[in-house]
Design a protein around this motif. Structure first.
Motif, mmCIF file in Angstrom:
data_model
loop_
_atom_site.group_PDB
_atom_site.id
_atom_site.type_symbol
_atom_site.label_atom_id
_atom_site.label_comp_id
_atom_site.label_asym_id
_atom_site.label_seq_id
_atom_site.Cartn_x
_atom_site.Cartn_y
_atom_site.Cartn_z
ATOM 1 N N ILE A 60 0.871 -1.177 0.000
ATOM 2 C CA ILE A 60 0.000 0.000 0.000
ATOM 3 C C ILE A 60 0.903 1.221 0.000
ATOM 4 C CG2 ILE A 60 -1.786 1.266 1.250
ATOM 5 C CD1 ILE A 60 -2.477 -1.475 2.602
ATOM 6 N N GLN A 61 0.697 2.099 -0.991
ATOM 7 C CA GLN A 61 1.510 3.311 -1.094
ATOM 8 C C GLN A 61 0.606 4.518 -1.282
ATOM 9 O OE1 GLN A 61 4.108 2.604 -4.474
ATOM 10 N NE2 GLN A 61 5.792 2.202 -3.063
ATOM 11 N N ASP A 62 0.957 5.616 -0.615
ATOM 12 C CA ASP A 62 0.261 6.868 -0.868
ATOM 13 C C ASP A 62 0.709 7.367 -2.235
ATOM 14 O OD1 ASP A 62 -1.097 6.852 1.522
ATOM 15 O OD2 ASP A 62 0.347 8.120 2.565
ATOM 16 N N ARG A 63 -0.269 7.526 -3.159
ATOM 17 C CA ARG A 63 0.037 7.976 -4.519
ATOM 18 C C ARG A 63 -0.970 9.033 -4.952
ATOM 19 N NH1 ARG A 63 1.041 2.349 -5.565
ATOM 20 N NH2 ARG A 63 -0.910 2.009 -6.650
ATOM 21 N N PRO A 64 -0.548 9.937 -5.851
ATOM 22 C CA PRO A 64 -1.496 10.897 -6.401
ATOM 23 C C PRO A 64 -2.422 10.209 -7.403
ATOM 24 C CG PRO A 64 0.686 11.239 -7.348
ATOM 25 C CD PRO A 64 0.820 10.148 -6.330
ATOM 26 N N VAL A 65 -3.725 10.451 -7.259
ATOM 27 C CA VAL A 65 -4.727 9.925 -8.188
ATOM 28 C C VAL A 65 -5.729 11.026 -8.502
ATOM 29 C CG1 VAL A 65 -4.523 7.499 -7.462
ATOM 30 C CG2 VAL A 65 -6.127 8.986 -6.294
ATOM 31 N N ALA A 66 -6.364 10.917 -9.654
ATOM 32 C CA ALA A 66 -7.380 11.898 -10.046
ATOM 33 C C ALA A 66 -8.744 11.431 -9.557
ATOM 34 C CB ALA A 66 -7.387 12.074 -11.556
ATOM 35 N N ILE A 67 -9.397 12.255 -8.728
ATOM 36 C CA ILE A 67 -10.736 11.972 -8.216
ATOM 37 C C ILE A 67 -11.594 13.203 -8.517
ATOM 38 C CG2 ILE A 67 -12.143 11.413 -6.178
ATOM 39 C CD1 ILE A 67 -10.166 9.210 -6.535
ATOM 40 N N ASN A 68 -12.632 13.015 -9.312
ATOM 41 C CA ASN A 68 -13.531 14.117 -9.677
ATOM 42 C C ASN A 68 -12.765 15.326 -10.220
ATOM 43 O OD1 ASN A 68 -15.816 12.636 -8.838
ATOM 44 N ND2 ASN A 68 -15.498 13.310 -6.725
ATOM 45 N N GLY A 69 -11.786 15.074 -11.067
ATOM 46 C CA GLY A 69 -11.035 16.149 -11.702
ATOM 47 C C GLY A 69 -9.971 16.792 -10.830
ATOM 48 N N GLN A 70 -9.769 16.273 -9.612
ATOM 49 C CA GLN A 70 -8.767 16.818 -8.700
ATOM 50 C C GLN A 70 -7.702 15.759 -8.410
ATOM 51 O OE1 GLN A 70 -8.887 20.057 -7.444
ATOM 52 N NE2 GLN A 70 -10.585 20.279 -8.872
ATOM 53 N N VAL A 71 -6.463 16.192 -8.300
ATOM 54 C CA VAL A 71 -5.394 15.274 -7.923
ATOM 55 C C VAL A 71 -5.326 15.236 -6.399
ATOM 56 C CG1 VAL A 71 -2.922 14.799 -8.008
ATOM 57 C CG2 VAL A 71 -4.094 15.692 -10.031
ATOM 58 N N VAL A 72 -5.485 14.039 -5.850
ATOM 59 C CA VAL A 72 -5.448 13.849 -4.401
ATOM 60 C C VAL A 72 -4.507 12.686 -4.082
ATOM 61 C CG1 VAL A 72 -7.780 14.761 -4.016
ATOM 62 C CG2 VAL A 72 -7.467 12.325 -4.445
ATOM 63 N N ILE A 73 -4.037 12.631 -2.854
ATOM 64 C CA ILE A 73 -3.176 11.538 -2.405
ATOM 65 C C ILE A 73 -4.061 10.495 -1.730
ATOM 66 C CG2 ILE A 73 -1.222 10.875 -0.933
ATOM 67 C CD1 ILE A 73 -0.486 12.775 -3.238
#
Length: 196
Positions: free
Chosen positions: A176-189
């Protein structure tokens, strides 16, 4: 050089893994899972869970519960080939790969479909403890209908786990790694995990 004789358990494991690679049509698919909700549930319920069951609420029980539900929805994966027939299992005996004193072993949680999170975590903790002490019985390592392997505890990001014959599938979990992902058009960790 030196030669060390394999234990009967290690010989059987080696035979079965080689058999799978020789006889099975193996395919690995990879997906990514956001574990934010699991992480939040664990944080919210950890203290009460430990007080009630005497063990920590880990992530493995979540994956066992999810695997049971998936196996009941797609019974072909909870089946095996016997000669020219398919043997369907109306129960879910889930093998959990754990590191033991003599290497990786796969004890089986019998009738996992009828167990709650507390029972699952107790069984998994017991398997891990007894695997380290080489105290698992041979019958506990046989008869699973599906296996879950967690290479993430060794830091693995991806792997291609080997099917344990006569099973039809295996689920590989990874770090399990904290990674940036796109959620609803926003980049979140988010805490992300690749599964195979």
């Amino acid at each position: 050089t030196r030669t060390v004789r394999m234990s009967p358990i290690r010989r059987k494991i080696a035979e079965r893994l080689v058999q799978a690679q020789r006889e099975a049509a193996l395919l690995t698919t990879f997906n990514e899972i956001d574990l934010s909700r699991v992480k939040a549930l664990r944080s919210e319920h950890q203290e009460a869970f430990q007080a009630r069951y005497g063990v920590k609420l880990g992530i493995m029980s979540f994956f066992v519960k999810a695997a049971v539900e998936a196996l009941q929805m797609v019974p072909e994966i909870n089946a095996g080939v016997e000669g020219d027939s398919i043997l369907y299992h109306d129960y879910c005996d889930i093998g959990i790969a754990v590191g033991g004193g003599k290497g990786l072993v796969v004890p089986v949680i019998r009738n996992a479909e009828g167990l709650g999170f507390g029972d699952l975590e107790r069984i998994i903790a017991d398997f891990a403890k007894r695997a380290q002490a080489n105290k698992l019985d041979l019958d506990e390592l046989q008869g699973g209908t599906f296996t879950i392997s967690n290479g993430g505890i060794f830091g693995s990001l991806l792997s291609t786990p080997i099917v344990n014959p006569p099973q039809s599938g295996v689920l590989g979990l990874h770090a399990i790694q904290d990674r940036p992902v796109a959620i609803n058009g926003q980049v979140v960790i988010r805490p992300m995990m690749y599964v195979a």
